[in-house]
Write an enzyme that holds these catalytic residues in place. Sequence first.
Site: not given
Length: 275
Positions: A68-69, A72
């Site tokens: 997820h990170e 980003h």
Amino acid sequence: MGPQGSTNRSHHRSTHDRGDRQISPVFLGIFAVMAVTGWAVWTGYSTSTGLAVFLFVTAAWIVSLCLHEYAHARTALHSGDLSVGAKGYLTLNPLKYTHALLSIILPVLFVIMGGLGLPGGAVYIERDRIEGRWRHSLISAAGPLTNVAFAAVCTAPFWLNALDGVPIPFRFALGFLALLQVSAAILNFLPVPGLDGYGIIEPWLSHKVRRQVAPLAPFGLLAVFALLWIPEINAYFFDAVYGVLSSLGVTELEAYCGRDLYQFWQDTNGFCQAP
């Protein structure tokens, strides 16, 4: 000497860049735990099925948080923020995140305590390096879209009708892991300050509105969880989660039994215990 020095600097920079983007041994270790315990759940090669499910789901959940990170950061890199590499965000190492407590520890604790996919806030993006509202929105959307993709992978055996031969404990574990991904995606997409959903729409708001809303960002997630303590809102939220799971072929019973196996330390009536 001049060209030689320039070549050395270029070589050092390229070597450094490769190091910034090399997958961390920490992440590889977590991934290995997920793979080994997943195999143990599948084959039944464990003295405790519940413990194996616990380790498998927890490791897989941390892997999804890292991805997820990473999503980003990777999107930010291609949008103009080259600083994410030096910060270690492209190594998938959770120890490099801005707030390890919020990003890893709290989400894992929430899974252990209640079986809810808590979104974490981790990577610091230097937004002033990025031009274009669409790019800012895409950076915010990249994280929860990773949860959506992870949920699709977890539930593939269900919506592909390929459950024949899948052991019951592994099936339950996938159902619970999918619940975590779906709940995290729904929470992240909420247009609440501090969450990715607000980050998607923020670039399209006026400077005045953004300035007024900015002080609320640290409290947005707390407000959401305070609301989830209200039984009616909690029921509505989980109705939405189970509705998405149902559309992916996962029944509420399968997700429930996955959580039941995961919380192996609690006394159960044995209803979900697979033979």
